[in-house]
Design a protein around this motif. Structure first.
Motif, mmCIF file in Angstrom:
data_model
loop_
_atom_site.group_PDB
_atom_site.id
_atom_site.type_symbol
_atom_site.label_atom_id
_atom_site.label_comp_id
_atom_site.label_asym_id
_atom_site.label_seq_id
_atom_site.Cartn_x
_atom_site.Cartn_y
_atom_site.Cartn_z
ATOM 1 N N ALA A 253 0.841 -1.202 0.000
ATOM 2 C CA ALA A 253 0.000 0.000 0.000
ATOM 3 C C ALA A 253 0.878 1.255 0.000
ATOM 4 O O ALA A 253 0.611 2.213 -0.735
ATOM 5 N N THR B 154 9.498 -9.078 -5.750
ATOM 6 C CA THR B 154 9.633 -10.367 -6.432
ATOM 7 C C THR B 154 8.308 -10.866 -6.980
ATOM 8 O O THR B 154 8.260 -11.827 -7.725
ATOM 9 N N ALA C 100 1.375 -13.941 -3.145
ATOM 10 C CA ALA C 100 1.226 -15.401 -3.280
ATOM 11 C C ALA C 100 1.448 -16.056 -1.910
ATOM 12 O O ALA C 100 0.694 -16.951 -1.504
ATOM 13 N N ILE D 248 -2.330 3.858 -6.780
ATOM 14 C CA ILE D 248 -2.501 3.774 -8.241
ATOM 15 C C ILE D 248 -3.600 2.788 -8.670
ATOM 16 O O ILE D 248 -4.055 2.831 -9.801
ATOM 17 N N GLY D 249 -4.006 1.884 -7.765
ATOM 18 C CA GLY D 249 -5.037 0.905 -8.118
ATOM 19 C C GLY D 249 -4.477 -0.232 -8.956
ATOM 20 O O GLY D 249 -3.313 -0.201 -9.383
HETATM 21 P P1 ADP Z 1 5.942 -7.618 -4.818
HETATM 22 O O1 ADP Z 1 6.933 -8.189 -3.855
HETATM 23 O O2 ADP Z 1 6.491 -7.542 -6.203
HETATM 24 O O3 ADP Z 1 5.286 -6.355 -4.354
HETATM 25 P P2 ADP Z 1 3.376 -8.804 -4.355
HETATM 26 O O4 ADP Z 1 2.912 -10.189 -4.597
HETATM 27 O O5 ADP Z 1 3.286 -8.290 -2.970
HETATM 28 O O6 ADP Z 1 4.841 -8.719 -4.919
HETATM 29 O O7 ADP Z 1 2.553 -7.842 -5.292
HETATM 30 C C1 ADP Z 1 2.436 -8.187 -6.644
HETATM 31 C C2 ADP Z 1 1.995 -7.020 -7.476
HETATM 32 O O8 ADP Z 1 0.656 -6.638 -7.181
HETATM 33 C C3 ADP Z 1 2.784 -5.743 -7.277
HETATM 34 O O9 ADP Z 1 3.992 -5.772 -8.010
HETATM 35 C C4 ADP Z 1 1.814 -4.714 -7.819
HETATM 36 O O10 ADP Z 1 1.824 -4.735 -9.228
HETATM 37 C C5 ADP Z 1 0.462 -5.255 -7.373
HETATM 38 N N1 ADP Z 1 -0.008 -4.652 -6.099
HETATM 39 C C6 ADP Z 1 -0.014 -5.246 -4.890
HETATM 40 N N2 ADP Z 1 -0.542 -4.429 -3.953
HETATM 41 C C7 ADP Z 1 -0.887 -3.292 -4.588
HETATM 42 C C8 ADP Z 1 -1.496 -2.048 -4.174
HETATM 43 N N3 ADP Z 1 -1.856 -1.822 -2.912
HETATM 44 N N4 ADP Z 1 -1.708 -1.117 -5.124
HETATM 45 C C9 ADP Z 1 -1.352 -1.330 -6.410
HETATM 46 N N5 ADP Z 1 -0.777 -2.473 -6.867
HETATM 47 C C10 ADP Z 1 -0.553 -3.432 -5.976
#
Ligand code: ADP
Length: 687
Positions: free
Chosen positions: A319, A381, A386, A353-354
């Motif tokens: 977030a 990553t 996941a 950003i959504g």
């Molecule tokens: P990372 O370690 O790359 O952040 P996550 O599995 O936690 O991996 O998140 C995967 C992807 O989901 C992020 O790279 C982003 O594109 C999207 N994402 C996750 N949470 C948010 C959020 N709150 N707002 C916007 N995009 C998000």
């Protein structure tokens, strides 16, 4: 011998003619009754003919010498001979060697002994076709006598070659599937072992980076620029540790090795502490960070608070990462699950950003990021969500997302966390020990890697421990035999004798040493690995890279309490110059210095958390007391901070972070070393 019949009907005629011829003329005996008999006989013949000629099984009749008398259409198909080619010949022509040569003697033996091998029993045999190929047959043979009492045999054969082949293929397929499963399991095990080994190998250098950075930040006399570099190394190291932990966690979940712990914990406190961890990021990005826990949620609940914090931290970090303006909110509310279970729903909402609809669908899949530009811009990553999903499912809950591009995202999850009774209060002083150095004692530090020893040694000495080092299991055993220690910190993987073997031998030693607490100090942190340490007689473990606070908290648990409570002899360090304090005690007396310290403690708590203008004022106010009391590093930082302005923007975050570090270290020293020292009877008198 009748040799001409070709078909089954002719075989029956052969039987009839032999039977009736032997009783004289057929015509002569003809009468009304006989006519009726004949009709019956005819009907019977027709019935048998219909059955035999349409049977899908081969039916062969042979006499006592094995001469074929009947050979039905199915037999023709199965063996490839016409009835004409077989009838009148010995049935052995339908057998492969060695049965072919031995068939006569089989019959002979049967006639003599009446011992049944097939007749009346049935079994699977091998037949031979006209083209020489073999086939599998289910064979049953009935023995009977014709009207003249001559011995006859009817053999019924079913071609089971295809069935056997299918069974063999099925068996082969099962065997292949079994081997494939074993291979997959072995590959999965190998993957997990590889990751565990890699994680160990990566953790060791990580420990050096984080340990020496920590020591540099706390002990080194660094310029503002150097502090900034140290702070950057720290941040990079923290990201790297997170990635290593994510990968290890993920492989643990995949291999089904991740087990949840359950204990009573305060949900309020857990959320508060988790939010506090990300508070500095929010402050840096000027985001509002709010949290609410519904009043209906009981204070104490039962569950795995460590894993819940991990999920919340991951959602909170995301977030923060994807929000530049606005608010991040964490909430916990009670809800009723579809199956009637009481659940708690956690939600982390942001105004960032959504996430687009397409990406939402694969959000919880491993290595999934919105697009390549995300990883380039924000790093990560793609494992965090996941892992969170797997953890939530392991807890028996669900995870989901609501999002609008450009407006923000809410990621929520549920978990069943039943109300629990409040656990027993922590032993008094525990919280303090977690902070720093109430942990005096004589410690044997065993690790084959010198840099690891150096880091842990510095931590232990800071805590006032007396430390002896050993570079191997063998050396540790020798030292334990010669000296008295209060605790052993034992590395696991060492070249000559590993930590597990050394611990087993310690538990077999004579005298009190056999009961000494042994704590594994290791990068091997898979549950079954930890269990194997406990089985070998170790009392606890500390994961590498070793964190100072965790180390102190473990020492607090395992060092004898009398040692922990003993008043300290003050030692100087770049952090604290005790000669200044001694002078002050000389001049003012212990009681007054104690009072000053308590005031200083209050002044210090909460410093350097707000904006830079406030920090400058706080720094200014600290200078005098820090100098008089001998907290030299804090003094340096306060001096640097006092004079900074908004123009030094690049250096400010690092400087503020260093200020907070120094503040925490000083608070810990006051609480755990200086105040107990001033309370010692000798000094009290002086006061
Ligand atoms: P990372 O370690 O790359 O952040 P996550 O599995 O936690 O991996 O998140 C995967 C992807 O989901 C992020 O790279 C982003 O594109 C999207 N994402 C996750 N949470 C948010 C959020 N709150 N707002 C916007 N995009 C998000």
């Amino acid at each position: 011998m009748h040799e001409s019949p070709i078909r089954w009907s002719t075989a029956i005629q052969w039987l009839q003619s032999h039977a009736f011829q032997s009783r004289g003329s057929w015509e002569a005996r003809f009468s009304k009754e006989q006519s009726h008999q004949r009709l019956l006989q005819q009907e019977s013949n027709d019935r048998y003919r219909a059955v035999v000629e349409t049977a899908v099984d081969a039916i062969i009749i042979a006499d006592k010498s094995g001469i074929v008398r009947a050979f039905n259409p199915a037999a023709e198909i199965i063996f490839g001979y016409t009835a004409h080619e077989v009838i009148g010949k010995n049935v052995r022509m339908l057998m492969p060697e060695p049965d072919r040569s031995q068939h006569d003697s089989y019959l002979q033996t049967y006639r003599e002994t009446r011992e049944r091998k097939i007749i009346g029993i049935g079994r699977e045999v091998t037949g031979r076709r006209k083209d020489g190929s073999t086939l599998s047959l289910d064979l049953s043979i009935a023995e009977w006598r014709d009207i003249d009492g001559r011995q006859c045999f009817t053999g019924i054969m079913r071609d089971v070659t295809a069935r056997n082949q299918q069974a063999a293929e099925l068996q082969q397929a099962n065997a292949t599937a079994h081997t494939a499963r074993l291979d997959a399991e072995a590959a999965n095990r190998a993957k997990t072992e590889f990751l565990a080994a890699m994680s160990h190998e990566i953790r060791t250098p990580l420990m050096s980076i984080s340990g020496f950075t920590d020591l540099l930040a706390r002990k080194g006399r660094l310029s503002v620029e150097q502090r900034r570099y140290v702070s950057l190394i720290r941040t990079a190291n923290e990201s790297l540790s997170t990635i290593v932990n994510d990968i290890l966690d993920f492989s643990k979940v995949e291999a089904g090795q991740l087990e949840l712990q359950s204990r009573a914990f305060s949900l309020q406190t857990m959320i508060h502490d988790t939010v506090a961890i990300v508070q500095p990021i929010a402050a840096r990005k000027a985001l509002r960070l709010k949290w609410t826990v519904d009043r209906a949620i009981p204070e104490w609940v039962e569950g795995d608070d460590t894993r819940l914090r991990q999920i919340l931290l991951n959602l909170l970090n995301n977030a923060m990462k994807f929000t530049d303006l606005g608010t991040v909110t964490v909430s916990a509310t009670p809800m009723l699950g579809r199956d009637g279970r009481d659940l708690i729903q956690f939600a982390v909402s942001d105004t960032g950003i959504g996430i687009s609809v397409e990406h939402r669908e694969r959000l919880f899949k491993k290595f999934s990021q919105a697009d390549g530009s995300i990883s380039r811009r924000f790093g990560g990553t793609g494992l965090g969500l996941a892992i969170s999903k797997r953890l939530v499912e392991l807890m028996g809950g669900n995870i989901g997302v609501d999002s609008e591009v450009g407006k923000g995202t809410t990621i929520w999850f549920t978990a069943p966390l039943p109300a629990a009774a409040a656990p027993d209060a922590k032993p008094k002083g525990m919280a303090v020990a977690e902070e720093a150095n109430l942990c005096r004692g004589r410690i044997l530090l065993v690790d084959d890697i010198e840099t690891n020893r150096e880091i842990v040694m510095a931590y232990l000495e800071d805590a006032g421990c007396d430390v002896v080092q050993a570079a191997s299991g063998g050396e540790a055993l020798r030292l334990l035999g010669e000296n008295a220690f209060d605790l052993v910190l034992m590395d696991i993987q060492m070249p000559d004798m590993d930590g597990v073997a050394a611990t087993r031998l310690i538990r077999q030693m004579n005298g009190p040493v056999r009961d000494i607490p042994v704590l594994a100090m290791t990068g091997n942190v898979l549950p079954q690995q930890i269990q194997s340490f406990i089985n070998a007689g170790m009392n606890d473990h500390i994961g590498k890279p070793i964190e100072r606070k965790k180390l102190y908290s473990k020492l607090w648990c395992w060092l004898p309490r009398k040692l922990a409570a003993a008043p300290a002899a003050l030692a100087s360090s770049p952090l604290f110059n005790h000669t200044k304090l001694d002078e002050l005690v000389e001049n003012l007396g212990a009681r007054k210095v104690e009072h000053t310290l308590l005031m200083f403690q209050k002044q210090l708590a909460g410093c350097f958390e707000a904006d830079i203008a406030t920090a400058c004022i706080q720094a200014h106010d600290l200078i005098n007391a820090a100098g008089v009391l001998g907290f030299e590093q804090l003094l340096d930082l306060a001096l640097a901070l006092k004079d900074t302005t908004e123009a030094d923007a690049a250096a400010l975050p690092a400087l503020m972070a260093a200020g907070r570090d120094a503040r925490d270290a000083v608070l810990a020293i006051i609480e755990t070393t200086v105040l107990p020292h001033l309370a010692a009877p000798g000094l009290r008198k002086a006061g």
